[in-house]
Enzyme design. Structure first.
Site, PDB file in Angstrom:
ATOM      1  CG  ASP A  91      -0.638   0.277   2.726  1.00  0.00           C
ATOM      2  OD1 ASP A  91       0.728   0.123   2.828  1.00  0.00           O
ATOM      3  OD2 ASP A  91      -0.616  -0.173   3.817  1.00  0.00           O
ATOM      4  N   GLY A  94      -1.329   6.038   2.763  1.00  0.00           N
ATOM      5  CA  GLY A  94      -2.172   7.002   3.207  1.00  0.00           C
ATOM      6  C   GLY A  94      -3.240   6.438   4.016  1.00  0.00           C
ATOM      7  CG  ASP A 289      -5.907  -5.237   2.106  1.00  0.00           C
ATOM      8  OD1 ASP A 289      -5.572  -5.128   3.210  1.00  0.00           O
ATOM      9  OD2 ASP A 289      -6.136  -4.539   1.212  1.00  0.00           O
ATOM     10  CB  CYS A 359      -9.482 -27.724   7.294  1.00  0.00           C
ATOM     11  SG  CYS A 359      -7.978 -26.634   7.234  1.00  0.00           S
ATOM     12  CB  CYS A 361      -4.468 -25.968   7.379  1.00  0.00           C
ATOM     13  SG  CYS A 361      -4.785 -26.394   8.743  1.00  0.00           S
ATOM     14  CB  CYS A 364      -7.031 -29.301  10.593  1.00  0.00           C
ATOM     15  SG  CYS A 364      -8.418 -27.735  11.090  1.00  0.00           S
ATOM     16  CG  HIS A 390      -7.908 -23.051  10.905  1.00  0.00           C
ATOM     17  ND1 HIS A 390      -8.098 -24.568  10.517  1.00  0.00           N
ATOM     18  CD2 HIS A 390      -9.025 -22.389  10.781  1.00  0.00           C
ATOM     19  CE1 HIS A 390      -9.334 -24.337   9.514  1.00  0.00           C
ATOM     20  NE2 HIS A 390      -9.826 -23.368  10.412  1.00  0.00           N
TER      21      HIS A 390
HETATM   22 ZN   LIG Z   1      -7.136 -26.416   9.144  1.00  0.00          ZN
END
Ligand SMILES: [Zn+2]
Length: 419
Positions: A91, A94, A289, A359, A361, A364, A390
């Site tokens: 960015d 600002g 974002d 999930c 990830c 998990c 996660h």
């Molecule tokens: Zn997860």
């Protein structure tokens, strides 16, 4: 190569596209994770990549205060020193001018006097003129003069693929004439920013102009037309988006209707809660974002689908799953509590389930809710790393789900499943 945006499909519910950069391709709609000072908090770059992250965003303001853009340039640029070799955004600083000058919108909403007091103090240290914004470094007290040219040179030095023009954000409750004056100043700064950037940028870099105008529809129309005509790669939407998600939707509707540069990618600055994303893709938003998923993790929050929460915790009170976190992003992003578990809560003490069984990830796959609860209670850093992993994976899965739904024309069903 120059960054290139291609729209692959446009539907009534949103559009699909890709932003090709020298550091890789971003499939859109996409979520951009905040790496404030060049680093994702509590997460290795390769782990973020494995969790599906396509792009991260650094803050010019913080990097200018320390260590300064020249040193980063000397060391080879952000992508080299941070180990994140993928696409990167920055960015312009600002938003921080706004935070310094006016205090955060959410603080105003909640009527937090302390923040208002602090805002008065910081206002005294901040001087905004036509030339730029002068402020004291919180690091060593030195004076930093952030002009459009400095903001753009800094982003050129960082080596990021996608940059933003310098703008001045306004608080949501300031009167129309102040918002209008500020918008015109932002436009003048944008013109200066783009003139400088287009002259001195590296070939792989592109800049976004920014639509301002606060909650005033006529100003949003003027600013949309300005941003669309600007000599920029993309268009950002900044400034106050109102008090709630409905205000935000009204503003996005206006912008969507009046934007003639539909071939440019559109980024919604500082907004990225689940409800806001599910609402905003309809209006052609390509990237979002927000600090939300990673900040939530640092407060012990694990993102989950709302129905999943209800099923798993049907015998537990909903209230016990909420967390109060300080939200200094746009006010309209604040109302999103139902999408996560507060693993600090004692109800997870003996819960041997992973955060989300579906999930994929590594958190998990490895840890139970009970263990993460235990780590949080012991102030173990691993808890924050695990939750961050996660939440990053969760947001990326949400975005790929949105892309799939748009591609298969099932977005309405997809959205309803989250409502
Ligand atoms: Zn997860």
């Amino acid at each position: 190569m120059h960054p290139k945006f291609t729209i692959t499909k446009t539907t009534a519910h949103g559009r699909l596209g890709k932003i090709e950069t020298a550091h890789g391709t971003i499939e859109t709609p996409a979520f951009v994770f905040c790496a404030t000072k060049g680093a994702l908090k509590a997460q290795w770059p390769n782990m973020a990549r494995e969790a599906g992250t396509q792009i991260i965003l650094s803050n010019t303001y913080h990097l200018l205060v320390h260590p300064g853009s020249k040193l980063i340039h000397e060391l080879g640029g952000l992508q080299k020193i941070t180990g994140w070799s993928g696409p990167m955004m920055s960015d312009s600083g600002g938003y921080q001018i706004f935070s310094f000058g006016y205090g955060s919108v959410s603080s105003e909403l909640k009527g937090k006097n302390k923040d208002q007091e602090r805002s008065k103090i910081t206002q005294a240290r901040l001087k905004i003129t036509e030339e730029g914004a002068k402020f004291r470094s919180y690091k060593n007290g030195s004076t930093i003069f952030l002009t459009p040219e400095v903001a753009m040179q800094s982003q050129i030095d960082f080596g990021v693929d996608l940059a933003f023009v310098l703008d001045e954000c306004t608080a949501f409750n300031i009167e129309r004439n102040k918002t209008e004056k500020s918008m015109h100043r932002s436009h003048r700064w944008a013109t200066r920013s783009l003139e400088y950037f287009n002259k001195y940028k590296k070939p792989h870099q592109g800049a976004y102009s920014i639509i301002q105008g606060g909650v005033y529809k006529d100003l949003r129309i003027i600013s949309t037309k300005f941003a669309a005509e600007a000599d920029s790669f993309g268009i950002g939407i900044g400034g106050s988006m109102g008090e709630n998600i409905h205000d935000m939707e009204e503003i996005l509707k206006i912008i969507h209707k009046n934007n003639d540069a539909t071939h440019k990618p559109i980024h919604l600055l500082g907004i990225g809660t689940i409800d806001a994303i599910l609402m905003a893709v309809k209006y052609g938003i390509d990237t979002f974002d927000c600090v939300y998923p990673t900040r939530l993790a640092r407060h012990g929050g694990a993102l989950i689908k709302p129905h999943y929460n209800t099923i798993i915790n049907s015998n537990k009170t909903r209230q016990s799953n909420t967390i109060e976190i300080k939200d200094n992003t746009n006010s309209a992003s604040a109302n999103t509590r139902r999408h996560y578990l507060n693993l600090r809560n004692a109800i997870y003490e003996k819960d041997n389930n992973p955060i989300d069984i579906s999930c994929n990830c590594c958190t998990c796959a490895t840890f139970s809710r009970a263990y993460i609860h235990m780590l949080l209670k012991a102030d173990e850093t691993l808890a924050i790393m695990a939750l961050t992993q996660h939440n990053i994976a969760f947001m990326n899965r949400l975005m790929s789900g949105i892309r799939k739904a748009l591609s298969e024309d099932t977005f309405e069903e997809f959205k309803n499943a989250w409502a």
